[in-house]
Design an enzyme around this catalytic site. Structure first.
Site, PDB file in Angstrom:
ATOM      1  N   LYS A   1      -5.396   2.029   7.649  1.00  0.00           N
ATOM      2  CA  LYS A   1      -6.488   1.265   8.240  1.00  0.00           C
ATOM      3  C   LYS A   1      -6.071  -0.199   8.343  1.00  0.00           C
ATOM      4  CE  LYS A   1      -8.095  -1.497   5.927  1.00  0.00           C
ATOM      5  NZ  LYS A   1      -7.755  -2.669   5.033  1.00  0.00           N
TER       6      LYS A   1
ATOM      7  N   ASP B   1      -9.994  -7.612   6.902  1.00  0.00           N
ATOM      8  CA  ASP B   1      -9.038  -6.594   6.418  1.00  0.00           C
ATOM      9  C   ASP B   1      -9.656  -5.806   5.253  1.00  0.00           C
ATOM     10  OD1 ASP B   1      -6.200  -5.398   6.331  1.00  0.00           O
ATOM     11  OD2 ASP B   1      -6.540  -6.084   4.276  1.00  0.00           O
TER      12      ASP B   1
ATOM     13  N   SER C   1      12.285   1.370   6.651  1.00  0.00           N
ATOM     14  CA  SER C   1      11.992   0.017   6.194  1.00  0.00           C
ATOM     15  C   SER C   1      13.081  -0.917   6.662  1.00  0.00           C
ATOM     16  CB  SER C   1      11.919  -0.003   4.666  1.00  0.00           C
ATOM     17  OG  SER C   1      11.899  -1.336   4.219  1.00  0.00           O
ATOM     18  N   ARG C   2      12.670  -2.140   6.994  1.00  0.00           N
ATOM     19  CA  ARG C   2      13.645  -3.129   7.465  1.00  0.00           C
ATOM     20  C   ARG C   2      14.449  -3.678   6.300  1.00  0.00           C
ATOM     21  NH1 ARG C   2       9.380  -6.970   9.797  1.00  0.00           N
ATOM     22  NH2 ARG C   2       8.775  -6.565   7.645  1.00  0.00           N
TER      23      ARG C   2
ATOM     24  N   ILE D   1       0.822  -1.208   0.000  1.00  0.00           N
ATOM     25  CA  ILE D   1       0.000   0.000   0.000  1.00  0.00           C
ATOM     26  C   ILE D   1       0.862   1.267   0.000  1.00  0.00           C
ATOM     27  CG2 ILE D   1      -0.358   0.350   2.504  1.00  0.00           C
ATOM     28  CD1 ILE D   1      -2.969   0.595  -0.347  1.00  0.00           C
TER      29      ILE D   1
HETATM   30  P1  NAP Z   1       2.461  -5.482   3.108  1.00  0.00           P
HETATM   31  O1  NAP Z   1       2.609  -5.441   1.635  1.00  0.00           O
HETATM   32  O2  NAP Z   1       2.669  -6.767   3.812  1.00  0.00           O
HETATM   33  O3  NAP Z   1       3.394  -4.357   3.698  1.00  0.00           O
HETATM   34  C1  NAP Z   1       3.476  -4.076   5.048  1.00  0.00           C
HETATM   35  C2  NAP Z   1       4.878  -3.554   5.331  1.00  0.00           C
HETATM   36  O4  NAP Z   1       4.967  -3.236   6.722  1.00  0.00           O
HETATM   37  C3  NAP Z   1       5.952  -4.609   5.092  1.00  0.00           C
HETATM   38  O5  NAP Z   1       6.378  -4.575   3.757  1.00  0.00           O
HETATM   39  C4  NAP Z   1       7.034  -4.162   6.039  1.00  0.00           C
HETATM   40  O6  NAP Z   1       7.793  -3.178   5.384  1.00  0.00           O
HETATM   41  C5  NAP Z   1       6.321  -3.409   7.161  1.00  0.00           C
HETATM   42  N1  NAP Z   1       6.370  -4.130   8.428  1.00  0.00           N
HETATM   43  C6  NAP Z   1       6.876  -3.629   9.587  1.00  0.00           C
HETATM   44  N2  NAP Z   1       6.770  -4.528  10.572  1.00  0.00           N
HETATM   45  C7  NAP Z   1       6.204  -5.615  10.029  1.00  0.00           C
HETATM   46  C8  NAP Z   1       5.846  -6.881  10.555  1.00  0.00           C
HETATM   47  N3  NAP Z   1       6.070  -7.210  11.839  1.00  0.00           N
HETATM   48  N4  NAP Z   1       5.292  -7.786   9.719  1.00  0.00           N
HETATM   49  C9  NAP Z   1       5.073  -7.485   8.422  1.00  0.00           C
HETATM   50  N5  NAP Z   1       5.390  -6.287   7.869  1.00  0.00           N
HETATM   51  C10 NAP Z   1       5.950  -5.369   8.671  1.00  0.00           C
HETATM   52  O7  NAP Z   1       0.994  -4.994   3.539  1.00  0.00           O
HETATM   53  P2  NAP Z   1       0.081  -3.911   2.819  1.00  0.00           P
HETATM   54  O8  NAP Z   1      -0.838  -4.587   1.885  1.00  0.00           O
HETATM   55  O9  NAP Z   1       0.887  -2.790   2.338  1.00  0.00           O
HETATM   56  O10 NAP Z   1      -0.830  -3.496   4.057  1.00  0.00           O
HETATM   57  C11 NAP Z   1      -0.338  -2.649   5.069  1.00  0.00           C
HETATM   58  C12 NAP Z   1      -1.541  -1.963   5.696  1.00  0.00           C
HETATM   59  O11 NAP Z   1      -2.217  -1.233   4.673  1.00  0.00           O
HETATM   60  C13 NAP Z   1      -2.564  -2.931   6.281  1.00  0.00           C
HETATM   61  O12 NAP Z   1      -3.084  -2.431   7.486  1.00  0.00           O
HETATM   62  C14 NAP Z   1      -3.644  -2.996   5.224  1.00  0.00           C
HETATM   63  O13 NAP Z   1      -4.928  -3.243   5.782  1.00  0.00           O
HETATM   64  C15 NAP Z   1      -3.583  -1.594   4.645  1.00  0.00           C
HETATM   65  N6  NAP Z   1      -4.089  -1.524   3.272  1.00  0.00           N
HETATM   66  C16 NAP Z   1      -3.678  -2.408   2.316  1.00  0.00           C
HETATM   67  C17 NAP Z   1      -4.236  -2.356   1.044  1.00  0.00           C
HETATM   68  C18 NAP Z   1      -3.821  -3.280  -0.070  1.00  0.00           C
HETATM   69  O14 NAP Z   1      -4.475  -3.285  -1.122  1.00  0.00           O
HETATM   70  N7  NAP Z   1      -2.758  -4.059   0.070  1.00  0.00           N
HETATM   71  C19 NAP Z   1      -5.192  -1.392   0.751  1.00  0.00           C
HETATM   72  C20 NAP Z   1      -5.532  -0.472   1.726  1.00  0.00           C
HETATM   73  C21 NAP Z   1      -4.980  -0.550   2.989  1.00  0.00           C
HETATM   74  P3  NAP Z   1       9.373  -3.117   5.491  1.00  0.00           P
HETATM   75  O15 NAP Z   1       9.837  -4.462   5.048  1.00  0.00           O
HETATM   76  O16 NAP Z   1       9.631  -2.014   4.579  1.00  0.00           O
HETATM   77  O17 NAP Z   1       9.728  -2.837   6.917  1.00  0.00           O
END
Ligand code: NAP
Length: 307
Positions: free
Chosen positions: A89, A167, A35-36, A13
């Site tokens: 969110k 989610d 970012s990690r 996101i």
């Molecule tokens: P994602 O692709 O898994 O990314 C989350 C990022 O958070 C990871 O890449 C990581 O980034 C960081 N992070 C830090 N601590 C972490 C941990 N303990 N475990 C996993 N990741 C960790 O997820 P996402 O889809 O972007 O979703 C993130 C948030 O945005 C969620 O709350 C989701 O509900 C919301 N969201 C997502 C979407 C969608 O379409 N995907 C849409 C709207 C909202 P680093 O490796 O850079 O540290």
């Protein structure tokens, strides 16, 4: 002058939505990422939030784009360093932890913004206005998508606090709680949880509005083919239908609006207004409904899910 902002958590996101919307908005300058294991070309990068907060007193805002389970700890760190905080969110893994953030932000006199991106879909505000003086008879949410397409390899959504199908489902609830003139509460829920996972792959919820009408929600992550993100509200004056996650609005079958996705641009415009006014905006009603669905949920174990 543009405010400097840092993104924490460079996942899907952050890359798809936050980076482009910040870059488009003259009120913000993307000054760093935390970012990690990832970085963006030409943008300062830090491995930990603590490192960034210590090195960059000029950055006064952070956008937390991590999974919900770790959002609170990052938010506490940023607020205690007197930075304004934007929460993706859902704003946290529990209701009470976000309430404690509201109090902390108040003590530090910083802005805390719990974002609900679906509320900025183009049909949502016109739907709220149309419904404001109507007598509602019933409402129905159908939110069915393919988890393999939208969340490939995201283990956190299947872990406690990841909320599973809630989610995406919480996006529908963020629209519902915004457009209905009266609050709703959960009366029954059933949750289908794969036997090798901790969170639901599907859920059905019954709600009752304070004004007496029923609302149902059907959330399912096993949808193949066309995806469905629809909300229908039947009133004594006609039927309102939001589809495509709120981007398309029809009333009695007549198209009122079909607009491109500008949800995250709307989030950053709102954040800039809150910062200028010195205000916070934290509405926990969608998260409360999810928590209540888990409390009342009748759990059914279903077949294993593998990515
Ligand atoms: P994602 O692709 O898994 O990314 C989350 C990022 O958070 C990871 O890449 C990581 O980034 C960081 N992070 C830090 N601590 C972490 C941990 N303990 N475990 C996993 N990741 C960790 O997820 P996402 O889809 O972007 O979703 C993130 C948030 O945005 C969620 O709350 C989701 O509900 C919301 N969201 C997502 C979407 C969608 O379409 N995907 C849409 C709207 C909202 P680093 O490796 O850079 O540290």
């Amino acid at each position: 002058m543009a405010r400097k902002i840092a993104i924490v958590g460079l996942g899907k996101i952050a890359r798809d939505q936050h980076v482009p919307s910040i870059e488009k908005n003259p009120d913000f300058e993307l000054a760093a990422t935390v970012s990690r294991n990832a970085r963006l070309d030409g943008i300062d990068s830090y491995e930990t939030l603590g490192e960034m907060l210590a090195a960059r007193p000029d950055i006064d805002c952070v956008a937390l784009c991590t999974p919900p389970q770790v959002r609170r700890q990052y938010a506490v760190e940023a607020i205690e360093a007197d930075r304004h905080v934007l929460l993706e969110k859902p704003p946290g893994a529990t209701v009470a932890e976000v309430q404690s953030l509201v109090a902390l932000a108040g003590r530090h006199a910083v802005t805390l913004f719990a974002t609900w991106h679906s509320r900025y879909a183009q049909g949502v505000e016109p739907a709220r206005k149309w419904l404001a003086d109507k007598t509602i008879e019933a409402a129905e949410i159908v939110w069915r998508e393919d988890v393999r397409r939208w969340h490939p390899g995201q283990d956190w959504i299947w872990s406690p606090g990841g909320m599973g199908v809630f989610d995406p489902g919480i996006n529908a609830l963020s629209i519902l709680t915004h457009i209905l003139p009266a609050p709703v509460h959960v009366t029954a829920a059933s949750l289908d949880i794969p036997s090798n996972r901790q969170t639901p792959i599907a859920a059905r919820i019954d709600f009752l509005a304070a004004t007496g009408h029923p609302v149902t929600a059907d959330f399912d992550w096993r949808q193949q083919g066309p995806q469905t993100w629809d909300i229908t509200v039947r009133t004594t004056s006609g039927t309102l239908h939001l589809s495509a996650g709120g981007a398309t609005l029809t009333i009695d079958g007549n198209e009122h609006l079909a607009a491109p996705d500008t949800e995250y641009d709307g989030i950053y415009t709102h954040f800039a207004h809150l910062l200028a006014a010195g205000e916070s905006a934290v509405d926990l009603s969608p998260l409360q409904l999810v928590a209540d669905a888990f409390m009342l949920g009748n759990i059914r174990q279903v077949e294993e899910f593998h990515d």
